[in-house]
Design an enzyme around this catalytic site. Structure first.
Site, PDB file in Angstrom:
ATOM      1  N   ASN A   9      46.360  44.286  36.869  1.00  0.00           N
ATOM      2  CA  ASN A   9      45.760  44.438  38.378  1.00  0.00           C
ATOM      3  C   ASN A   9      45.617  42.982  38.826  1.00  0.00           C
ATOM      4  O   ASN A   9      44.578  42.627  38.751  1.00  0.00           O
ATOM      5  CB  ASN A   9      44.509  45.179  38.265  1.00  0.00           C
ATOM      6  CG  ASN A   9      44.048  45.481  39.433  1.00  0.00           C
ATOM      7  OD1 ASN A   9      44.706  45.275  40.619  1.00  0.00           O
ATOM      8  ND2 ASN A   9      42.822  46.068  39.588  1.00  0.00           N
ATOM      9  N   LYS A  11      44.661  42.554  41.895  1.00  0.00           N
ATOM     10  CA  LYS A  11      44.023  42.728  43.041  1.00  0.00           C
ATOM     11  C   LYS A  11      44.539  41.698  44.204  1.00  0.00           C
ATOM     12  O   LYS A  11      45.540  41.855  44.388  1.00  0.00           O
ATOM     13  CB  LYS A  11      42.703  42.054  42.580  1.00  0.00           C
ATOM     14  CG  LYS A  11      42.042  42.630  41.115  1.00  0.00           C
ATOM     15  CD  LYS A  11      40.617  42.551  40.790  1.00  0.00           C
ATOM     16  CE  LYS A  11      40.512  43.251  39.490  1.00  0.00           C
ATOM     17  NZ  LYS A  11      39.082  43.161  39.102  1.00  0.00           N
ATOM     18  N   HIS A  95      39.814  52.625  41.794  1.00  0.00           N
ATOM     19  CA  HIS A  95      39.304  51.470  41.112  1.00  0.00           C
ATOM     20  C   HIS A  95      37.868  51.059  41.761  1.00  0.00           C
ATOM     21  O   HIS A  95      37.496  51.410  42.892  1.00  0.00           O
ATOM     22  CB  HIS A  95      40.007  50.206  41.562  1.00  0.00           C
ATOM     23  CG  HIS A  95      39.806  49.065  40.888  1.00  0.00           C
ATOM     24  ND1 HIS A  95      38.653  48.015  41.035  1.00  0.00           N
ATOM     25  CD2 HIS A  95      40.130  48.418  39.664  1.00  0.00           C
ATOM     26  CE1 HIS A  95      38.609  47.120  40.171  1.00  0.00           C
ATOM     27  NE2 HIS A  95      39.357  47.243  39.141  1.00  0.00           N
ATOM     28  N   GLU A  97      36.293  48.658  42.653  1.00  0.00           N
ATOM     29  CA  GLU A  97      36.023  47.761  43.787  1.00  0.00           C
ATOM     30  C   GLU A  97      36.448  48.869  45.123  1.00  0.00           C
ATOM     31  O   GLU A  97      35.829  48.448  46.105  1.00  0.00           O
ATOM     32  CB  GLU A  97      37.082  46.760  43.780  1.00  0.00           C
ATOM     33  CG  GLU A  97      36.638  45.732  42.893  1.00  0.00           C
ATOM     34  CD  GLU A  97      37.668  44.709  42.026  1.00  0.00           C
ATOM     35  OE1 GLU A  97      38.699  44.794  42.550  1.00  0.00           O
ATOM     36  OE2 GLU A  97      37.208  44.222  40.933  1.00  0.00           O
ATOM     37  N   GLU A 167      36.780  51.197  32.916  1.00  0.00           N
ATOM     38  CA  GLU A 167      36.510  50.179  33.401  1.00  0.00           C
ATOM     39  C   GLU A 167      34.959  49.872  33.771  1.00  0.00           C
ATOM     40  O   GLU A 167      34.475  50.382  34.905  1.00  0.00           O
ATOM     41  CB  GLU A 167      37.096  49.705  34.488  1.00  0.00           C
ATOM     42  CG  GLU A 167      38.792  49.807  34.330  1.00  0.00           C
ATOM     43  CD  GLU A 167      39.195  48.706  35.299  1.00  0.00           C
ATOM     44  OE1 GLU A 167      40.273  47.910  34.969  1.00  0.00           O
ATOM     45  OE2 GLU A 167      39.033  48.709  36.647  1.00  0.00           O
ATOM     46  N   GLY A 173      35.254  41.210  36.058  1.00  0.00           N
ATOM     47  CA  GLY A 173      35.048  39.731  36.345  1.00  0.00           C
ATOM     48  C   GLY A 173      33.916  39.198  36.022  1.00  0.00           C
ATOM     49  O   GLY A 173      33.716  37.805  36.370  1.00  0.00           O
ATOM     50  N   SER A 212      37.126  42.161  31.805  1.00  0.00           N
ATOM     51  CA  SER A 212      37.133  41.114  31.043  1.00  0.00           C
ATOM     52  C   SER A 212      38.136  41.231  29.720  1.00  0.00           C
ATOM     53  O   SER A 212      37.501  40.549  28.664  1.00  0.00           O
ATOM     54  CB  SER A 212      35.645  40.404  30.922  1.00  0.00           C
ATOM     55  OG  SER A 212      35.160  40.093  32.145  1.00  0.00           O
TER      56      SER A 212
END
Ligand code: 13P
Length: 252
Positions: A9, A11, A95, A97, A167, A173, A212
């Site tokens: 991904n 991003k 996702h 985010e 996730e 991250g 991660s």
């Protein structure tokens, strides 16, 4: 036996020159056959570049989001049919985010999943808890609610065409990874929910881990019985790291 999937991904990263180098390096290394499925989920403007560079290789591609609507006055949105027009195989849906920064609800994620499936795309549905939710003992309830909302709108036949990604938000991250046991526990819970709906389909549904995942922890994570691959953020931007994670799928 479920074939593993390693999906990058990207991003909101990349540019034509950097993407070109990265994609060339991936194709040079994996060529036309690999021991797992491989995908890159890229910003929509770069789908044409993926189509050009990856057609007839072992690397497939897809989007990072899609509109729940078919077409029309939705400025800035990208339709499932547009992703499909550029040969996309996958699309990331829900996702964390997007859930956090664009207020995507479980119901909207469910509608987007349906839209993806109806257009022949394979949705990678993301679920995961925040640190506060984990510390509050809410992990199972949160990821369960996120997955159930999607399952509620699907036909049983659709279950074979989904990918689920666990996730944990606190691992994205941050360099903090769920331990293999922690991740396995949630993956088993998710598979149990899929199995309650359709045991045969659930045995074939791939459940990826994301958060991660790096070359040094990928092998251990992917050795767990219900971890069927990875959804990779930062490490997908460097070919050497992404390729090392791909290689980790075959050293079990
Ligand atoms: P990182 O691998 O950078 O933690 O990101 C994971 C992720 O969000 C993939 O969708």
């Amino acid at each position: 036996m479920r074939r593993k999937l390693v999906a990058g991904n990207w991003k909101m990263n990349g540019n034509l020159a950097a993407n070109s180098a990265l994609l060339n390096e991936l194709v040079a290394a994996v060529g036309h056959g690999a021991s797992c499925d491989i995908a890159v989920c890229v910003p929509a403007p770069y789908l044409a570049q993926c189509q050009q560079q990856l057609v007839n290789t072992a690397v497939t591609w897809g989007g990072q989001d899609l509109s729940a609507h078919e077409a029309g006055a939705y400025t800035g949105e990208v339709a499932a049919t547009m992703l499909a027009d550029f040969g996309s195989h996958y699309v990331v849906v829900g996702h964390s985010e997007r859930r956090a920064m664009h207020a995507e609800s479980n119901a909207l994620v469910a509608q987007k999943t349906l839209r993806a499936l109806r257009c022949g795309l394979t949705p990678i549905i993301c679920v995961g808890e925040t640190l506060a939710e984990r510390e509050g003992g809410q992990t199972t309830a949160v990821v369960g609610e996120q997955l159930e909302a999607v399952l509620a709108v699907l036909e049983s036949a659709d279950l074979t065409r989904l990918v689920v990604a666990y996730e944990p938000v606190w691992a994205i991250g941050t360099g903090k990874t769920a331990t293999p046991d922690m991740a396995q526990e949630v993956h088993a819970t998710l598979r149990g929910l899929l199995a309650a709906r359709d045991p045969v389909a659930a045995a074939g549904t791939r459940i990826l881990y994301g958060g991660s995942m790096k070359p040094d922890n990928a092998r251990e994570l992917m050795a767990m019985p219900d971890i069927d691959g990875g959804l990779i953020g930062g490490a997908a931007l460097k070919s050497v790291d992404f390729l090392a994670i791909i290689a980790a799928t075959s050293i079990q």
